[in-house]
Scaffold this motif. Sequence first.
Motif, PDB file in Angstrom:
ATOM      1  N   LYS A  90      23.703 -50.112 -29.133  1.00  0.00           N
ATOM      2  CA  LYS A  90      23.869 -48.810 -29.764  1.00  0.00           C
ATOM      3  C   LYS A  90      24.527 -49.009 -31.124  1.00  0.00           C
ATOM      4  O   LYS A  90      25.348 -49.906 -31.291  1.00  0.00           O
ATOM      5  CB  LYS A  90      24.768 -47.930 -28.895  1.00  0.00           C
ATOM      6  CG  LYS A  90      24.001 -47.088 -27.903  1.00  0.00           C
ATOM      7  CD  LYS A  90      24.958 -46.181 -27.188  1.00  0.00           C
ATOM      8  CE  LYS A  90      24.359 -44.818 -26.956  1.00  0.00           C
ATOM      9  NZ  LYS A  90      25.268 -43.947 -26.208  1.00  0.00           N
ATOM     10  N   GLN A 122      16.193 -46.447 -22.398  1.00  0.00           N
ATOM     11  CA  GLN A 122      16.789 -45.170 -21.982  1.00  0.00           C
ATOM     12  C   GLN A 122      18.160 -45.400 -21.361  1.00  0.00           C
ATOM     13  O   GLN A 122      19.098 -44.637 -21.579  1.00  0.00           O
ATOM     14  CB  GLN A 122      15.873 -44.440 -20.973  1.00  0.00           C
ATOM     15  CG  GLN A 122      14.708 -43.713 -21.600  1.00  0.00           C
ATOM     16  CD  GLN A 122      15.101 -42.871 -22.800  1.00  0.00           C
ATOM     17  OE1 GLN A 122      16.024 -42.059 -22.729  1.00  0.00           O
ATOM     18  NE2 GLN A 122      14.424 -43.082 -23.933  1.00  0.00           N
ATOM     19  N   LEU A 147      20.641 -45.897 -24.057  1.00  0.00           N
ATOM     20  CA  LEU A 147      20.974 -44.628 -24.729  1.00  0.00           C
ATOM     21  C   LEU A 147      21.973 -43.812 -23.920  1.00  0.00           C
ATOM     22  O   LEU A 147      22.769 -43.063 -24.467  1.00  0.00           O
ATOM     23  CB  LEU A 147      19.695 -43.810 -24.962  1.00  0.00           C
ATOM     24  CG  LEU A 147      18.782 -44.327 -26.078  1.00  0.00           C
ATOM     25  CD1 LEU A 147      17.412 -43.680 -26.003  1.00  0.00           C
ATOM     26  CD2 LEU A 147      19.415 -44.076 -27.445  1.00  0.00           C
ATOM     27  N   THR A 148      21.911 -43.960 -22.595  1.00  0.00           N
ATOM     28  CA  THR A 148      22.810 -43.188 -21.730  1.00  0.00           C
ATOM     29  C   THR A 148      23.978 -44.044 -21.215  1.00  0.00           C
ATOM     30  O   THR A 148      24.599 -43.721 -20.202  1.00  0.00           O
ATOM     31  CB  THR A 148      22.015 -42.592 -20.545  1.00  0.00           C
ATOM     32  OG1 THR A 148      21.271 -43.646 -19.910  1.00  0.00           O
ATOM     33  CG2 THR A 148      21.055 -41.520 -21.010  1.00  0.00           C
ATOM     34  N   ASN A 157      13.916 -44.005 -31.310  1.00  0.00           N
ATOM     35  CA  ASN A 157      15.144 -43.503 -30.687  1.00  0.00           C
ATOM     36  C   ASN A 157      16.298 -43.627 -31.666  1.00  0.00           C
ATOM     37  O   ASN A 157      16.605 -44.723 -32.126  1.00  0.00           O
ATOM     38  CB  ASN A 157      15.483 -44.322 -29.432  1.00  0.00           C
ATOM     39  CG  ASN A 157      14.470 -44.118 -28.329  1.00  0.00           C
ATOM     40  OD1 ASN A 157      14.411 -43.067 -27.708  1.00  0.00           O
ATOM     41  ND2 ASN A 157      13.641 -45.124 -28.101  1.00  0.00           N
ATOM     42  N   GLU A 158      16.929 -42.531 -31.977  1.00  0.00           N
ATOM     43  CA  GLU A 158      18.040 -42.578 -32.915  1.00  0.00           C
ATOM     44  C   GLU A 158      19.256 -43.263 -32.290  1.00  0.00           C
ATOM     45  O   GLU A 158      19.464 -43.186 -31.080  1.00  0.00           O
ATOM     46  CB  GLU A 158      18.417 -41.157 -33.309  1.00  0.00           C
ATOM     47  CG  GLU A 158      18.306 -40.936 -34.805  1.00  0.00           C
ATOM     48  CD  GLU A 158      18.422 -39.481 -35.147  1.00  0.00           C
ATOM     49  OE1 GLU A 158      19.565 -39.003 -35.229  1.00  0.00           O
ATOM     50  OE2 GLU A 158      17.358 -38.838 -35.326  1.00  0.00           O
ATOM     51  N   LEU A 211      20.171 -46.573 -32.329  1.00  0.00           N
ATOM     52  CA  LEU A 211      20.071 -47.944 -31.816  1.00  0.00           C
ATOM     53  C   LEU A 211      19.886 -48.922 -32.967  1.00  0.00           C
ATOM     54  O   LEU A 211      19.379 -48.565 -34.023  1.00  0.00           O
ATOM     55  CB  LEU A 211      18.869 -48.066 -30.871  1.00  0.00           C
ATOM     56  CG  LEU A 211      18.865 -47.213 -29.611  1.00  0.00           C
ATOM     57  CD1 LEU A 211      17.595 -47.464 -28.818  1.00  0.00           C
ATOM     58  CD2 LEU A 211      20.092 -47.508 -28.764  1.00  0.00           C
TER      59      LEU A 211
END
Length: 266
Positions: free
Chosen positions: A123, A190, A193-194, A214-215, A217
């Motif tokens: 991230k 995913q 991201l979480t 995906n924003e 990363l």
Amino acid sequence: MKKIISMILCVAMLIGCVAAFTACDSKDDNKLVMATNAAFPPYEFVDGDNGFAGIDVEIAQEIAKKLGKELEIADVEFGSIIGGVQSGKYDFGMAGMTVTEDRKKSVDFSDTYATAVQVVIVKEGSQYASFEDFYTGFDADGDPTGVKEGIKIGVQQDTTGDIYASDVPKKWGFGKDNVIQYKTGADAVQALLTDKVTAVIIDNEPAKSFVQVNEGLKILEGEYANEDYAICVQKDNTALLNDINKALKELKEDGTIDKIVAKYIK
Ligand code: ARG
């Protein structure tokens, strides 16, 4: 009585027909069945209503054309491609698949048509800024001696990313217990991201695709491992292997492969 006998005959004929049809179906000489895992952009993915797309898909279409066959794509779990090729269920596997010594024991590989590297996605703003940051210390050879507390690495199950990550720290792995396997690379992303995993290890081009859509990363600098991609066929199916290699050579020489790659990798 007559009626019963003719009914039994009918049923028997029906069973015979179905059996013949099924046998025929698995041996269609006009078809070339490619096994892939279409969640790996830009090599293979499902493009909305347009169906399968990507570098591997287009190269495979060109190969099929050269062999005078119709390409059929079976979208399966990455880990079941080699077994399916081995058993003859699929004619070949093409899935951004890395040539490894271990896989060579089960299938034969064509000439390589692409190179890749494994990279690490984290991230943005992650406290881990380099590969070294994941480890507690290093031995005299400069190899890691342990993994920092709480680190979880997300991977696509059965990929080389999974194999490297699951290795021991000494070999720059994280140990099996610190690796979480996902069905697809997209699922692993995913999870990142979480915050279910600290990082994802995956091939560079899919990594770029995932980071693009995906924003939040980024890809860590450096290359985790260098690899070659090739097509796999059933062991000792030299006829098909030679045909594929000949087609690949022509497609390389006439610029078709470069053109396909340029369409997907800017
Ligand atoms: N190159 C890696 C491997 O061979 C990952 C390939 C994953 N491909 C896919 N279509 N999901 O293990």
